[in-house]
Write a protein that holds these residues in place. Structure first.
Motif, PDB file in Angstrom:
ATOM      1  N   VAL A  30      28.340  11.532 -12.542  1.00 57.06           N
ATOM      2  CA  VAL A  30      28.403  10.098 -12.821  1.00 57.06           C
ATOM      3  C   VAL A  30      29.752   9.589 -12.331  1.00 57.06           C
ATOM      4  O   VAL A  30      30.803  10.156 -12.663  1.00 57.06           O
ATOM      5  N   GLU A  56      24.596   9.676 -10.258  1.00 60.14           N
ATOM      6  CA  GLU A  56      24.307   8.416 -10.940  1.00 60.14           C
ATOM      7  C   GLU A  56      25.527   7.516 -10.826  1.00 60.14           C
ATOM      8  O   GLU A  56      26.619   7.878 -11.272  1.00 60.14           O
ATOM      9  N   LEU A  69      22.596   2.851 -17.144  1.00 65.90           N
ATOM     10  CA  LEU A  69      22.658   4.291 -16.888  1.00 65.90           C
ATOM     11  C   LEU A  69      21.901   5.053 -17.972  1.00 65.90           C
ATOM     12  O   LEU A  69      21.100   5.955 -17.680  1.00 65.90           O
ATOM     13  N   ARG A  72      18.194   4.807 -17.515  1.00 67.96           N
ATOM     14  CA  ARG A  72      17.680   5.684 -16.461  1.00 67.96           C
ATOM     15  C   ARG A  72      17.611   7.132 -16.945  1.00 67.96           C
ATOM     16  O   ARG A  72      16.617   7.832 -16.739  1.00 67.96           O
TER      17      ARG A  72
END
Length: 289
Positions: A30, A56, A69, A72
């Protein structure tokens, strides 16, 4: 094992990601920059072709992106490990639309949202949440303002605005210490464990590049230079150990440093203060208490 690592495109986060893939574990990186995510992912895939490396993109300064986020991730397989590492040092005057300093938003409110949302999405999945926080001794004098996350009247110790930003960073990392304790308490008895960890005082992270000259000023207080400090690979050691060691199966609500339990200041463990900070975070993020 699949590990989700925030702040994974540089410094300690990237080093932790390397530890996971070197040991054959899948990772989800991330980060804020799509370009840097791609670069680190390609590097990891080249180093370990048999592992799965996902990415991500999310800017933790924008809490709507953190919620997106979480949305998802909630549709995918649960992570076995979540390493909350993303952090920055920003000028105190840089604030979000609610007047909260971006240092507090990125370092504390964003992980507060993400970890809560993941726990809600996968309550029965055995996961380890690992929260990187403050150095216990050096931050003992930094008492978090648990009632006012805008930090408009807090004593940040220094007349120099750059060093005030550094002090605010220390406050935000103590908030992370408190987040680990508070979340562990709320998840007690579930399959999820939550522990805090200090990686050490680490150089070459780029953490303070947003304020030119700050690194030199901050290190001067300790009589050190960036080159004197351990590197990010060293900083990855204890977080990775907390994330993976069989010796820590079932251990929760504990803080670690240098692969050992580390006591933190009483103001970071006080139950009433933990509850007040939790409520302040819930209000700031528009989440239920």
């Amino acid at each position: 094992m699949k590990a989700l690592i925030t702040g994974a495109t540089s410094g300690i986060g990237a080093a932790i990601a390397h530890r996971f893939v070197d040991d054959g574990h899948d990772v989800v990186l991330v980060g804020r920059s799509a370009e840097r995510l791609t670069s680190v992912a390609e590097e990891l895939r080249a180093a370990a072709p048999l592992v799965c490396v996902g990415v991500e993109q999310a800017d933790f300064a924008d809490l709507a992106q953190v919620h997106a986020l979480a949305d998802r991730l909630a549709t995918r397989d649960a992570p076995d490990v979540v390493v909350s590492n993303a952090a920055l040092v920003a000028p105190v005057a840089q604030r979000n639309s609610d007047g909260i300093p971006l240092t507090v938003v990125v370092n504390f409110l964003a992980p507060y949202i993400l970890l809560r949302r993941l726990a809600e999405a996968f309550p029965n999945h055995a996961s380890r949440f690992v929260v990187l926080g403050a150095e216990p001794a050096g931050s003992a004098g930094l008492v978090v303002d648990v009632d006012d996350l805008t930090y408009t009247s807090a004593d940040l110790m220094f007349p120099d605005p750059d060093l005030q930003a550094f002090a605010l960073y220390g406050h935000s990392k103590n908030m992370d210490v408190m987040l680990a304790y508070a979340l562990a308490d709320r998840l007690a008895g579930t399959a999820i464990t939550v522990n805090g960890v200090h990686p050490g005082i680490i150089g070459q992270t780029g953490l303070m590049t947003g304020i030119p000259g700050l690194a030199k000023k901050a290190l001067a207080m300790f009589g050190a230079t960036d080159a004197d400090l351990p590197n990010p690979s060293d900083g990855a050691d204890t977080p990775y150990w907390v994330a993976t060691s069989p010796d820590l199966d079932g251990v929760t609500g504990t803080y670690f440093g240098d692969r050992a339990e580390a006591a933190t200041a009483e103001h970071t463990t006080d139950k009433e203060r933990l509850e007040r900070l939790w409520r302040s975070a819930a209000e700031a993020t528009r989440m239920a208490v």
